[in-house]
Design a protein around this motif. Structure first.
Motif, PDB file in Angstrom:
ATOM      1  N   ILE A 188       0.843  -1.199   0.000  1.00 28.00           N
ATOM      2  CA  ILE A 188       0.000   0.000   0.000  1.00 28.00           C
ATOM      3  C   ILE A 188       0.875   1.244   0.000  1.00 28.00           C
ATOM      4  CG2 ILE A 188      -2.033   1.047   1.072  1.00 28.00           C
ATOM      5  CD1 ILE A 188      -1.636  -1.550   3.006  1.00 28.00           C
ATOM      6  N   ASP A 189       0.494   2.202  -0.812  1.00 26.28           N
ATOM      7  CA  ASP A 189       1.234   3.464  -0.923  1.00 26.28           C
ATOM      8  C   ASP A 189       2.713   3.198  -1.203  1.00 26.28           C
ATOM      9  OD1 ASP A 189      -1.037   4.875  -0.499  1.00 26.28           O
ATOM     10  OD2 ASP A 189      -0.682   5.252   1.619  1.00 26.28           O
ATOM     11  N   SER A 190       3.550   3.797  -0.346  1.00 29.70           N
ATOM     12  CA  SER A 190       4.987   3.595  -0.530  1.00 29.70           C
ATOM     13  C   SER A 190       5.377   2.243   0.056  1.00 29.70           C
ATOM     14  CB  SER A 190       5.749   4.708   0.187  1.00 29.70           C
ATOM     15  OG  SER A 190       5.314   4.780   1.513  1.00 29.70           O
ATOM     16  N   PRO A 191       6.478   1.666  -0.433  1.00 28.40           N
ATOM     17  CA  PRO A 191       6.885   0.355   0.089  1.00 28.40           C
ATOM     18  C   PRO A 191       7.154   0.409   1.592  1.00 28.40           C
ATOM     19  CG  PRO A 191       8.138   0.937  -1.866  1.00 28.40           C
ATOM     20  CD  PRO A 191       7.361   2.155  -1.480  1.00 28.40           C
ATOM     21  N   ALA A 192       6.614  -0.562   2.318  1.00 27.92           N
ATOM     22  CA  ALA A 192       6.795  -0.609   3.773  1.00 27.92           C
ATOM     23  C   ALA A 192       8.080  -1.346   4.097  1.00 27.92           C
ATOM     24  CB  ALA A 192       5.600  -1.299   4.415  1.00 27.92           C
ATOM     25  N   LEU A 193       9.150  -0.575   4.271  1.00 30.69           N
ATOM     26  CA  LEU A 193      10.452  -1.199   4.487  1.00 30.69           C
ATOM     27  C   LEU A 193      11.214  -0.496   5.607  1.00 30.69           C
ATOM     28  CD1 LEU A 193      11.450  -1.261   0.720  1.00 30.69           C
ATOM     29  CD2 LEU A 193      10.685  -3.237   2.022  1.00 30.69           C
TER      30      LEU A 193
END
Lengths: 398, 286
Positions: A82-87
């Motif tokens: 979702i949206d920006s990569p969750a990293l």
């Protein structure tokens, strides 16, 4: 069985309605494309599906389950981006995978390495994720979404920031996951042409409402090719068209423009038909119906719903052919002007002239054929390719 | 199943905390502060003890510095007090509380800002479990830091007393350690609550540090006013900032004061926990 379902889902933020009674239905094994302009409510819908946003009213069902505990359990089978990569930016790709895998309960380093390789990254690369390009981050986020072999994938703008090769790879990956692993995929993207290549169902969202839900077959119908004819005398042209075409085979567009859907007749026939009736044809070209313009029209046109409904020609048509009100009206609702007024990319150019004896000559060029101003007794017919032919309304002919 | 999910969240949190650079930076800082404070004071008191004592106060213009026995004893007592304070808590252990506050804000804030929290919730993780998991992770960190501080303090304390470390010394050290540990857990929970409310490292740090400064100033003003008016300062034991450096003065507490410094951290933990969990469960995750 429906993998994902929302029933009259509504959500508002500080009094602003973001979702207004949205009901979508994603069937098992489908690739469902969620289409809508920025702020239409796509991401909020995805958030509600994933339990990140609590809806004000309505219901979310995952694999037919809608209880809180049931949803928590079913969401374990969903991979998402979702949206920006969750990293975690201070970790390497493998460490990010390990961290997520530990939380998901699927810690298997060999599998994690395979997943990283599968999205085109190097699992042995010790570089921290903060030094990755957006495309690399996006790939890693997709790899994280695939941890634990999810049965459903929810991807919000998955090809955002990817280069053409990356977009191709992701598309291939998604198709492979859908075909071989039977993963249901819900995907939202602004790249409508890309979406058209992978999805087989679509939901069009505008202003927080679901405008339309389409299957591939519906979309093909909406995207069918047509001849666009700009005429000098709409009244006579309509009589000619009604005589030669069925009531459902044409459509009136703004600025004295007609869309003729019967492609069994070639462009020279169309030009000759008008020439015989002494209807000045200012422009004629073949439009390949494309996904992008169809979706834009479904979303209310480039400048919103006001533009899409501003059809000045309707009264003229009503005066001329009142019998055709219903079919024409319904067609205009289905595919408003914005989808039809601008020539689609990917068309070939075919310039045609009609001689004094009403015989037609067709001349094909490769895409740089300029639009020529019409003269009395002449008919210009063009099949456009790429964006060479601009909006006829701006051509000075009307 | 749900316990499994909780242990997975905890394992993931511990994994990420181990990879956090600030955790090790804080550890090095703590050691340096403990060691350097001790070293400077120890060297200072050795130098002072070697200074010759004169019968009369030193006269201006004399080449060799001389001090009276009274001055020498005062100086040695002051240095000894600084060493004791640093070993018992007011130095490294209080700093530890501040460091843990920073680490908590960074750790939780990062999880929100980089989307880890989003991914976990979207994969069906229970939000209460997530909060407890974060709390436990930070609590483990607090205990680990405290044990480290205890170990270093114990070694330095024994070194200072020429190797002798009596049961009495150990008792005092343990009391200070336990009380400070409890208070550190309370302030960590408050920081955790702030981080969950702010949902970003920067704003959580800003609010926490701001709160720390405001409370310090408020406490100083209140204690000055109360002291000048000759009022009873015992009730100030209930204030969070007063609790923060409890280890420094725990040796001289009365029974009532001891009760306050044991009960109040538990109350703070309960309140911060309840506020943090209820907010996290209700609010949407961006």
């Amino acid at each position: 069985m429906n993998a994902l379902e929302t029933i009259k889902l509504s959500k508002s933020y500080r009094g602003k309605v973001v979702l207004d009674g949205v009901s979508i239905c994603v069937r098992e094994g489908e690739i469902y494309g969620l289409v809508g302009r920025n702020g239409a409510g796509k991401t909020t819908l995805i958030r509600a599906l994933l339990g990140l946003a609590k809806p004000d009213s309505g219901e979310v069902r995952i694999n037919g389950v809608s209880t809180r505990e049931g949803l928590e359990f079913e969401r374990r089978k969903i991979g998402s981006l979702i949206d920006s990569p969750a990293l975690a930016l201070h970790l390497s790709a493998l460490d990010n995978m390990k961290s997520a895998a530990l939380a998901f309960g699927h810690y298997d380093v060999k599998k994690l390495r395979d997943l990283i390789e599968r999205v085109g990254l190097d699992p042995n690369n010790p570089m921290k994720v903060k030094n990755y390009s957006l495309g690399m981050k996006q790939r890693l986020a997709i790899a994280i979404a695939l941890i634990g072999d999810p049965s459903i994938l929810i991807l919000d703008e998955p090809v955002n920031g990817l280069d053409p090769a990356g977009i191709f790879e992701v598309r291939e990956l998604l198709q492979r996951l859908n075909h071989t692993d039977h993963i249901t995929i819900l995907i939202s993207s602004h790249l409508l042409s890309e979406l058209g290549k992978v999805a087989n169902s679509y939901g069009v969202i505008e202003g927080g409402k679901l405008v339309k839900e389409l299957r591939s077959s519906d979309l093909e119908e909406l995207c069918r090719p047509y001849y666009k004819v700009v005429v000098g005398d709409l009244k006579t042209a309509l009589r000619v068209v009604v005589e030669n075409y069925g009531a459902h085979e044409f459509e009136i567009l703004p600025y004295n423009t007609l869309a003729l859907y019967d492609m069994s007749k070639d462009i020279s026939f169309v030009a000759t038909m008008f020439a015989k009736a002494n209807v000045p044809v200012l422009n004629i070209y073949k439009c390949e119906g494309d996904l992008e313009s169809t979706f834009i029209s479904l979303m209310g046109g480039l400048h919103g719903a006001e533009t899409a409904t501003g059809n000045d020609d309707t009264p003229v048509f009503e005066e001329l052919a009142p019998n055709f009100e219903a079919p024409i009206g319904s067609k205009l609702d289905d595919a408003p002007e914005a989808a039809r007024t601008t020539p689609a990319s990917g068309d070939s150019i075919e310039t045609m002239s009609v001689n004094d004896d009403n015989s037609a000559e067709t001349k094909s060029t490769d895409g740089d054929g300029a639009q020529t101003a019409p003269t009395d007794g002449d008919i210009k017919a063009e099949e456009t390719e790429g964006d060479t032919a601009e909006n006829p309304g701006e051509g000075g002919n009307l | 199943m749900s316990n499994d999910r909780f242990s997975m969240c905890l394992a993931s949190d511990l994994f990420r905390v181990k990879k956090l650079k600030s955790v090790f930076v804080a550890l090095i800082l703590m050691f340096l502060i403990l060691f350097l404070t001790f070293a400077v004071c120890w060297v200072g008191s050795n130098l002072v003890s070697k200074v010759e004592v004169s019968e009369t106060p030193s006269i201006e213009g004399e080449t060799a510095p001389t001090i009276t026995q009274e001055e020498k004893d005062g100086l040695l007592a002051a240095l000894d007090s600084v060493i004791n304070d640093s070993l018992m808590g007011s130095g490294a252990i209080c700093l530890m509380e501040f460091l843990v506050m920073i680490i908590t804000c960074i750790f939780v804030g990062k999880d929100f800002s980089n989307g880890t929290m989003r991914i976990l919730v979207s994969r069906g993780a229970n939000r209460v479990h997530l909060f407890i998991s974060k709390w436990l992770t930070m609590a483990i960190l607090v205990v680990a830091y405290s044990l480290f501080a205890l170990l270093v303090s114990g070694i330095l304390y024994a070194f200072k007393n020429d190797g002798s470390f009596t049961g009495y010394d150990f008792g005092i050290l343990m009391r200070c350690f336990s009380l400070q540990l409890l208070c550190n857990l309370a302030s960590m929970t408050i920081s955790l609550m702030i981080a969950f409310l702010c949902r970003s490292s920067g704003s959580a740090l800003g609010v926490s540090i701001g709160l720390y400064i405001i409370l310090s100033v408020a406490l100083s003003i209140i204690s000055t006013v109360v002291s000048l008016s000759g009022g009873n300062q015992d009730w100030m034991m209930f204030m969070p900032m007063q609790q923060m450096n409890v280890a420094a003065s725990a040796g001289s507490y009365s029974t009532d004061q001891l009760c306050a410094v044991i009960i109040m951290p538990i109350v703070y933990i309960a309140i911060a926990f309840a506020v943090g969990v209820s907010t996290f469960v209700k609010r949407d995750i961006k």
